[in-house]
Design an enzyme around this catalytic site. Structure first.
Site, mmCIF file in Angstrom:
data_model
loop_
_atom_site.group_PDB
_atom_site.id
_atom_site.type_symbol
_atom_site.label_atom_id
_atom_site.label_comp_id
_atom_site.label_asym_id
_atom_site.label_seq_id
_atom_site.Cartn_x
_atom_site.Cartn_y
_atom_site.Cartn_z
ATOM 1 N N LYS A 173 0.967 -1.270 0.156
ATOM 2 C CA LYS A 173 0.038 -0.188 -0.027
ATOM 3 C C LYS A 173 0.893 1.217 0.197
ATOM 4 O O LYS A 173 1.093 1.531 1.160
ATOM 5 C CB LYS A 173 -0.946 -0.045 0.933
ATOM 6 N N CYS A 282 13.516 11.192 7.244
ATOM 7 C CA CYS A 282 13.331 10.931 7.809
ATOM 8 C C CYS A 282 14.322 11.265 8.838
ATOM 9 O O CYS A 282 14.242 11.547 10.262
ATOM 10 C CB CYS A 282 13.028 9.383 8.464
ATOM 11 N N GLU A 383 8.224 17.440 14.835
ATOM 12 C CA GLU A 383 8.629 16.945 14.054
ATOM 13 C C GLU A 383 8.202 17.668 13.016
ATOM 14 O O GLU A 383 7.103 17.991 12.857
ATOM 15 C CB GLU A 383 8.576 15.759 13.744
HETATM 16 P P1 NAP Z 1 1.679 8.606 7.139
HETATM 17 O O1 NAP Z 1 0.863 9.689 6.708
HETATM 18 O O2 NAP Z 1 1.889 7.685 8.583
HETATM 19 O O3 NAP Z 1 1.582 8.052 5.490
HETATM 20 C C1 NAP Z 1 1.930 6.674 6.128
HETATM 21 C C2 NAP Z 1 1.215 5.351 5.096
HETATM 22 O O4 NAP Z 1 0.203 5.182 5.817
HETATM 23 C C3 NAP Z 1 0.919 5.903 3.388
HETATM 24 O O5 NAP Z 1 1.389 4.963 3.051
HETATM 25 C C4 NAP Z 1 -0.744 6.029 3.947
HETATM 26 O O6 NAP Z 1 -1.337 5.524 3.177
HETATM 27 C C5 NAP Z 1 -0.689 4.927 4.884
HETATM 28 N N1 NAP Z 1 -2.191 5.345 6.492
HETATM 29 C C6 NAP Z 1 -2.492 6.309 6.602
HETATM 30 N N2 NAP Z 1 -3.264 5.964 7.057
HETATM 31 C C7 NAP Z 1 -3.453 5.092 7.627
HETATM 32 C C8 NAP Z 1 -4.126 3.773 8.190
HETATM 33 N N3 NAP Z 1 -5.159 4.383 8.612
HETATM 34 N N4 NAP Z 1 -3.181 2.687 8.103
HETATM 35 C C9 NAP Z 1 -2.560 2.345 7.438
HETATM 36 N N5 NAP Z 1 -1.964 3.126 6.737
HETATM 37 C C10 NAP Z 1 -2.570 4.181 6.269
HETATM 38 O O7 NAP Z 1 3.199 9.148 6.450
HETATM 39 P P2 NAP Z 1 3.594 10.025 6.181
HETATM 40 O O8 NAP Z 1 3.189 11.457 6.111
HETATM 41 O O9 NAP Z 1 3.657 9.289 4.184
HETATM 42 O O10 NAP Z 1 5.416 9.940 5.816
HETATM 43 C C11 NAP Z 1 5.770 11.283 6.858
HETATM 44 C C12 NAP Z 1 6.551 11.329 8.335
HETATM 45 O O11 NAP Z 1 6.819 9.647 8.070
HETATM 46 C C13 NAP Z 1 6.928 11.933 8.918
HETATM 47 O O12 NAP Z 1 6.816 11.122 9.943
HETATM 48 C C14 NAP Z 1 7.984 10.701 8.538
HETATM 49 O O13 NAP Z 1 9.591 11.004 9.599
HETATM 50 C C15 NAP Z 1 8.267 9.493 8.721
HETATM 51 N N6 NAP Z 1 9.201 8.575 7.845
HETATM 52 C C16 NAP Z 1 9.799 7.659 8.816
HETATM 53 C C17 NAP Z 1 10.802 6.647 8.055
HETATM 54 C C18 NAP Z 1 11.772 6.438 9.085
HETATM 55 O O14 NAP Z 1 12.670 4.694 8.191
HETATM 56 N N7 NAP Z 1 11.590 5.777 9.820
HETATM 57 C C19 NAP Z 1 11.027 7.092 6.698
HETATM 58 C C20 NAP Z 1 11.000 8.218 5.773
HETATM 59 C C21 NAP Z 1 9.357 8.679 7.011
HETATM 60 P P3 NAP Z 1 -2.083 7.843 2.472
HETATM 61 O O15 NAP Z 1 -1.153 8.452 1.766
HETATM 62 O O16 NAP Z 1 -3.088 7.186 1.710
HETATM 63 O O17 NAP Z 1 -2.645 8.909 3.406
#
Ligand code: NAP
Length: 481
Positions: A173, A282, A383
């Site tokens: 996904k 990240c 963040e």
């Molecule tokens: P996000 O909003 O949490 O989304 C991540 C993924 O989860 C997307 O595919 C999103 O789909 C999906 N998602 C949303 N709601 C969900 C639910 N209820 N159940 C399951 N999946 C769901 O994060 P983002 O905005 O894409 O990414 C930014 C964040 O990622 C930042 O906090 C960053 O620090 C973190 N990050 C961490 C790392 C690491 O290795 N620690 C690496 C990269 C990024 P949709 O897009 O359709 O909403």
């Protein structure tokens, strides 16, 4: 008319009437592609297809599974320029950054393809005569892979490749803000001859599909990268079913700059880590913790260098910083800038949305530096995930260590210093999973474990040999001969 990108379920490209578009954040007039909006039923079908494909795929030899990954890597290599340009158009990072990421995905596929020929188990001597004891790895089953938009190719690649080489089957996904780069990986695996059902791809709303995925009966594990909010929710749901879970989430990464650092490279490293990829890594530095005796000199050199960064469409040569990924992310960044103004004072540079000329059609924010940020200020604690840097003053090394560790997150951390004793002291005491010394805090490779500690992460590490721990289980054998 934009191209339509279908979902991939049981080896078929599945179209539905309902779609969503994928806008270029540097120019929202451009639709990079229409994506089929998957449904909860699609997720269920995908998980069932993955379950049906599991026995044959897991019975295949490791090297044979590796051959499919090697072929997919070659296909990506042939399409390299197009795949990188797709990434810049959908996510906004500059073309050289996108090329670096696609190269990394290809390397990841090849690295784990080779792992198929090793797949280390365990063999130890028994205490008993003529007893042979060993442990072999087996896959965990159907795994859900949920990925974010900021590394839209490398993160899906570093989940897909180890999952597949261990003999699991998957449902991917991708993030809705940048699904094309992950789609390109799936296309390459399909063209490489992946047996049907082994890899499935369902794009669409995270809330709806995430819920369906974590409740799919066939599912045995979930690997998630994204925000703490969603990760923590997924953890609760997955625990109810005792699914194996791996979470990589947010950070608030520090770079400590000591007075004995190589001054110019410390400035470059902080600017690189804070602003490249628009601060949307990240592992980006969002707090520069600078020793008092060089603080003023460092801040002015940092600001001077930051002002030279060129912001614009990442497809254009000479651009350092692209746009925020979408309007929502840009608004979040600008909201934090306003909070910063109230709590920490006017930024020394940046702090505005950029709308000059062609930038009016995108989500551009100036690289922004705040100084004299205190530990209790919001921009030192939360963040932001954008081009905003909080500079903080530390009395000395001990004070810098205390400030660096005094947050709930623990993803990456960096120190700039030429003092070997302090560097080692830092390595042992820094509360983060990824450390850099005299390098930017961001910019990891795939051959070693990746992941954080504290509230940033949960479960086994990703990448390198450690990746096998999440995607496989041991079967232990005692054999009398
Ligand atoms: P996000 O909003 O949490 O989304 C991540 C993924 O989860 C997307 O595919 C999103 O789909 C999906 N998602 C949303 N709601 C969900 C639910 N209820 N159940 C399951 N999946 C769901 O994060 P983002 O905005 O894409 O990414 C930014 C964040 O990622 C930042 O906090 C960053 O620090 C973190 N990050 C961490 C790392 C690491 O290795 N620690 C690496 C990269 C990024 P949709 O897009 O359709 O909403």
């Amino acid at each position: 008319m934009a191209e339509l990108f279908a979902n991939y379920i049981n080896g078929e490209w599945v179209k539905r009437a309902s779609t969503f578009d994928n806008r270029n954040p540097a120019n929202t007039d451009e639709n990079v592609g229409d994506f089929v909006k998957g449904t909860a039923q699609d997720v269920e079908d995908a998980a069932n297809a993955a379950a049906a494909a599991l026995p044959a795929w897991s019975a295949m030899s490791g090297p044979a599974r590796g051959n499919v990954l090697f072929k997919a890597a070659d296909i990506l290599d042939r399409k390299f320029e197009q795949v990188a340009a797709d990434m810049t158009r959908e996510e906004g990072k500059t073309l050289p950054e996108a090329k670096g990421e696609v190269r990394r995905s290809i390397n990841i596929f090849r690295y784990f393809a080779g792992e198929g020929s090793r797949m280390p188990g365990m063999l130890v001597p028994s205490e008993r005569d003529r007893v042979h004891m060993f442990a072999i790895r087996k896959p965990i089953g159907v795994v859900g892979l949920v990925t974010p938009w900021n590394f839209p190719s490398a993160i899906p690649a570093w989940k897909l490749a180890p999952a597949l080489i261990c003999g699991n089957t998957v449902v991917v996904k991708p993030a809705s803000a940048a699904p094309l780069s992950a789609w390109r990986l799936i296309e390459a695996l399909h063209e490489a001859g992946m047996p049907k059902g082994v890899v499935n791809f369902v794009a669409g709303s995270g809330g709806e599909l995430g819920n369906a995925l974590v409740n799919a009966k066939a599912l045995k594990g979930v690997s998630f990268t994204g925000s703490c909010e969603i990760g923590n929710w997924l953890h609760g749901e997955a625990s109810k079913r005792r699914l194996r879970i791996q979470l990589e989430m947010g950070g608030k990464n520090p770079t400590i700059v000591l007075a004995d650092a190589d001054f110019n490279s410390a400035v470059e490293n902080v600017v690189n880590a804070a602003f490249f990829s628009t601060g949307q890594k990240c592992t980006a530095t969002s707090r520069a913790i600078v020793e008092d005796s060089i603080y003023d000199r460092f801040v002015s050199a940092l600001v001077e260098r930051t002002k030279k960064l060129k912001v614009g469409d990442g497809m254009q040569p000479g651009i350092d910083i692209g746009p925020c990924v979408d309007k929502g992310q840009m608004e979040t960044v600008l909201k934090y800038v306003e909070t910063g103004r109230k709590e920490s004072g006017e930024p020394l540079c940046g702090g505005r949305r950029l709308t000059d000329g062609a930038m009016a059609k995108g989500w551009f924010v100036e690289p922004t530096v705040f100084k004299d940020v205190e530990e209790q200020h919001t921009i030192a604690r939360e963040e932001i995930f954008g081009p905003v840097l909080a500079v903080m003053r530390a009395k000395d090394f001990e004070d810098a260590m205390r400030i660096a560790n005094n947050i709930p997150f623990g993803l990456s951390s960096s120190i700039q210093s030429t003092n070997l004793s302090r560097v080692f002291e830092y390595i042992y005491r820094a509360e983060a999973g990824l450390l850099t010394v005299n390098l930017p805090s961001a910019g990891v490779e795939y051959q070693l474990p990746f992941g954080g500690t504290k509230e940033s992460s949960f479960g086994p590490k990703e990448q390198g040999p450690a990746a096998l721990e999440f995607y496989s289980d041991y079967k232990t054998v005692y054999l009398k001969y």
